[in-house]
Design a protein around this motif. Sequence first.
Motif, PDB file in Angstrom:
ATOM      1  N   GLN A  41       0.827  -1.205   0.000  1.00 12.90           N
ATOM      2  CA  GLN A  41       0.000   0.000   0.000  1.00 12.90           C
ATOM      3  C   GLN A  41       0.867   1.263   0.000  1.00 12.90           C
ATOM      4  O   GLN A  41       0.363   2.355   0.244  1.00 12.90           O
ATOM      5  N   ASP A  42       2.168   1.089  -0.228  1.00 18.55           N
ATOM      6  CA  ASP A  42       3.128   2.193  -0.262  1.00 18.55           C
ATOM      7  C   ASP A  42       3.292   2.861   1.095  1.00 18.55           C
ATOM      8  O   ASP A  42       3.636   4.038   1.181  1.00 18.55           O
ATOM      9  N   ARG A  43       3.080   2.100   2.168  1.00 23.65           N
ATOM     10  CA  ARG A  43       3.288   2.607   3.519  1.00 23.65           C
ATOM     11  C   ARG A  43       4.694   2.219   3.982  1.00 23.65           C
ATOM     12  O   ARG A  43       5.143   1.106   3.743  1.00 23.65           O
ATOM     13  N   TRP A  44       5.349   3.140   4.660  1.00 25.19           N
ATOM     14  CA  TRP A  44       6.723   2.931   5.104  1.00 25.19           C
ATOM     15  C   TRP A  44       6.806   1.770   6.089  1.00 25.19           C
ATOM     16  O   TRP A  44       6.011   1.661   7.020  1.00 25.19           O
ATOM     17  N   LEU A  45       7.784   0.870   5.877  1.00 25.06           N
ATOM     18  CA  LEU A  45       8.005  -0.246   6.787  1.00 25.06           C
ATOM     19  C   LEU A  45       9.304  -0.087   7.576  1.00 25.06           C
ATOM     20  O   LEU A  45       9.345  -0.302   8.777  1.00 25.06           O
ATOM     21  N   ALA A  46      10.377   0.257   6.859  1.00 26.80           N
ATOM     22  CA  ALA A  46      11.684   0.360   7.513  1.00 26.80           C
ATOM     23  C   ALA A  46      12.677   0.971   6.545  1.00 26.80           C
ATOM     24  O   ALA A  46      12.411   1.109   5.346  1.00 26.80           O
ATOM     25  N   ASN A  47      13.835   1.328   7.072  1.00 27.30           N
ATOM     26  CA  ASN A  47      14.969   1.712   6.235  1.00 27.30           C
ATOM     27  C   ASN A  47      15.900   0.512   6.135  1.00 27.30           C
ATOM     28  O   ASN A  47      16.327  -0.032   7.158  1.00 27.30           O
ATOM     29  N   ALA A  48      16.205   0.094   4.922  1.00 30.13           N
ATOM     30  CA  ALA A  48      17.102  -1.046   4.706  1.00 30.13           C
ATOM     31  C   ALA A  48      18.463  -0.536   4.250  1.00 30.13           C
ATOM     32  O   ALA A  48      18.559   0.508   3.587  1.00 30.13           O
ATOM     33  N   PRO A  49      19.528  -1.246   4.579  1.00 32.15           N
ATOM     34  CA  PRO A  49      20.861  -0.826   4.128  1.00 32.15           C
ATOM     35  C   PRO A  49      20.954  -0.850   2.601  1.00 32.15           C
ATOM     36  O   PRO A  49      20.465  -1.772   1.953  1.00 32.15           O
ATOM     37  N   LEU A  50      21.570   0.174   2.064  1.00 30.81           N
ATOM     38  CA  LEU A  50      21.788   0.249   0.621  1.00 30.81           C
ATOM     39  C   LEU A  50      23.234  -0.169   0.358  1.00 30.81           C
ATOM     40  O   LEU A  50      24.168   0.633   0.448  1.00 30.81           O
ATOM     41  N   ALA A  51      23.413  -1.452   0.081  1.00 29.51           N
ATOM     42  CA  ALA A  51      24.758  -2.012  -0.059  1.00 29.51           C
ATOM     43  C   ALA A  51      25.471  -1.426  -1.274  1.00 29.51           C
ATOM     44  O   ALA A  51      24.849  -1.089  -2.283  1.00 29.51           O
ATOM     45  N   SER A 218      21.367  -6.108   0.818  1.00 28.59           N
ATOM     46  CA  SER A 218      20.143  -5.476   0.327  1.00 28.59           C
ATOM     47  C   SER A 218      20.512  -4.184  -0.381  1.00 28.59           C
ATOM     48  O   SER A 218      21.540  -3.573  -0.082  1.00 28.59           O
ATOM     49  N   GLY A 219      19.665  -3.794  -1.321  1.00 27.28           N
ATOM     50  CA  GLY A 219      19.929  -2.558  -2.061  1.00 27.28           C
ATOM     51  C   GLY A 219      19.453  -2.667  -3.493  1.00 27.28           C
ATOM     52  O   GLY A 219      18.516  -3.410  -3.795  1.00 27.28           O
ATOM     53  N   ARG A 220      20.105  -1.911  -4.375  1.00 26.00           N
ATOM     54  CA  ARG A 220      19.722  -1.917  -5.793  1.00 26.00           C
ATOM     55  C   ARG A 220      20.351  -3.121  -6.478  1.00 26.00           C
ATOM     56  O   ARG A 220      21.577  -3.260  -6.525  1.00 26.00           O
ATOM     57  N   THR A 221      19.517  -3.977  -7.035  1.00 25.95           N
ATOM     58  CA  THR A 221      20.011  -5.222  -7.635  1.00 25.95           C
ATOM     59  C   THR A 221      21.051  -4.949  -8.710  1.00 25.95           C
ATOM     60  O   THR A 221      22.098  -5.608  -8.766  1.00 25.95           O
ATOM     61  N   THR A 222      20.803  -3.953  -9.556  1.00 25.99           N
ATOM     62  CA  THR A 222      21.749  -3.671 -10.643  1.00 25.99           C
ATOM     63  C   THR A 222      23.096  -3.209 -10.101  1.00 25.99           C
ATOM     64  O   THR A 222      24.145  -3.574 -10.632  1.00 25.99           O
ATOM     65  N   GLU A 223      23.076  -2.428  -9.036  1.00 23.99           N
ATOM     66  CA  GLU A 223      24.313  -1.888  -8.471  1.00 23.99           C
ATOM     67  C   GLU A 223      25.159  -2.982  -7.834  1.00 23.99           C
ATOM     68  O   GLU A 223      26.387  -2.992  -7.960  1.00 23.99           O
ATOM     69  N   ILE A 224      24.525  -3.927  -7.128  1.00 22.55           N
ATOM     70  CA  ILE A 224      25.273  -4.962  -6.418  1.00 22.55           C
ATOM     71  C   ILE A 224      25.647  -6.114  -7.341  1.00 22.55           C
ATOM     72  O   ILE A 224      26.721  -6.707  -7.223  1.00 22.55           O
ATOM     73  N   ALA A 225      24.750  -6.449  -8.278  1.00 20.93           N
ATOM     74  CA  ALA A 225      24.965  -7.631  -9.117  1.00 20.93           C
ATOM     75  C   ALA A 225      26.115  -7.447 -10.103  1.00 20.93           C
ATOM     76  O   ALA A 225      26.838  -8.405 -10.401  1.00 20.93           O
ATOM     77  N   ALA A 226      26.293  -6.236 -10.603  1.00 21.97           N
ATOM     78  CA  ALA A 226      27.327  -6.018 -11.620  1.00 21.97           C
ATOM     79  C   ALA A 226      28.731  -6.378 -11.114  1.00 21.97           C
ATOM     80  O   ALA A 226      29.453  -7.125 -11.782  1.00 21.97           O
ATOM     81  N   PRO A 227      29.166  -5.886  -9.942  1.00 19.13           N
ATOM     82  CA  PRO A 227      30.499  -6.275  -9.469  1.00 19.13           C
ATOM     83  C   PRO A 227      30.600  -7.750  -9.114  1.00 19.13           C
ATOM     84  O   PRO A 227      31.680  -8.342  -9.215  1.00 19.13           O
ATOM     85  N   LEU A 228      29.506  -8.366  -8.710  1.00 18.58           N
ATOM     86  CA  LEU A 228      29.538  -9.791  -8.401  1.00 18.58           C
ATOM     87  C   LEU A 228      29.717 -10.623  -9.671  1.00 18.58           C
ATOM     88  O   LEU A 228      30.466 -11.596  -9.693  1.00 18.58           O
ATOM     89  N   ALA A 229      29.032 -10.229 -10.738  1.00 17.46           N
ATOM     90  CA  ALA A 229      29.139 -10.965 -12.002  1.00 17.46           C
ATOM     91  C   ALA A 229      30.538 -10.853 -12.581  1.00 17.46           C
ATOM     92  O   ALA A 229      31.035 -11.795 -13.223  1.00 17.46           O
TER      93      ALA A 229
END
Length: 293
Positions: A41-51, A218-229
């Motif tokens: 419902q677009d209601r705030w749940l928490a702040n997650a770390p942006l790896a 946790s974070g942006r999939t594109t940002e974290i996945a690129a260095p892992l690949a």
Amino acid sequence: MSEKSEKHDERLSVLKTYKLFVGGKFPRSESGRVYEVTDSQDRWLANAPLASRKDARDAVVAARKAFGGWSGATAYNRGQILYRIAEMLEGRRDQFGHEVARAEGLSRPKATAAVEAAIDRWVWYAGWTDKIAQVAGGGNPVAGPFFNVSSPEPTGVVAVLAPQESSFLGLVSVIAPVIATGNTAVVVASETSPLPALSLGEVLATSDLPGGVVNILSGRTTEIAAPLAAHQDVNAIDLTGAGEALAKELEIAAADNLKRVLRPQPVDWTADPGTGRLLAFLETKTVWHPMGL
């Protein structure tokens, strides 16, 4: 109203601080960044770390350090530890049911069913740890005075992009087979629903699983996945949580050091998982030995 009741009504809730899970510890992102996680419902749940990329590299170092001990452990011991994870989750069903319901917009009965299925999945893979060698290995017929035996061995460090839509059952379904077969994992949680994955780190930390066997970002999939690949010390990558365009980019990057790649495909996470994911990150070692006369 009594003074005691007034004080009780004024009490503020203690909000949970979510952190990454790397090397058996709970660091914040090295950059200090966070991002808002909201419900359906677009209601705030928490702040997650942006790896960051640095967090991804740290997770690979932790996974590589843990690989020798984990891959060298007996299959029976790995099965005991996976079963212990299921035991720990059984005691926290209510917490995870609540988190999954909020993350995926499910009713509590459906969220509870998903959590129970995830617990059962840990038990399923715990039972396979000392049996998969009979499925993937065996003696080979040869013409000559030799024994010829093939046996499966873990690939190494596996980067896992968790499914975006199934924040817990899908998550467990991609992590458990990787570690059941002796690999170590760097997991990129669902970008929109990372909280159940980050809470899973708390369970793993108290379930006899050695630090570094599973690392959760946790974070942006594109940002974290690129260095892992592109990372030269990552041996394989599961692209389940990547979209079509991103998966293609990551597969090209993964070719640089000949990573094993599991391409994304439609999956019904509630169905019988079979042995496909157990076999995806195993290498076959064949040994020839002369036969005594």
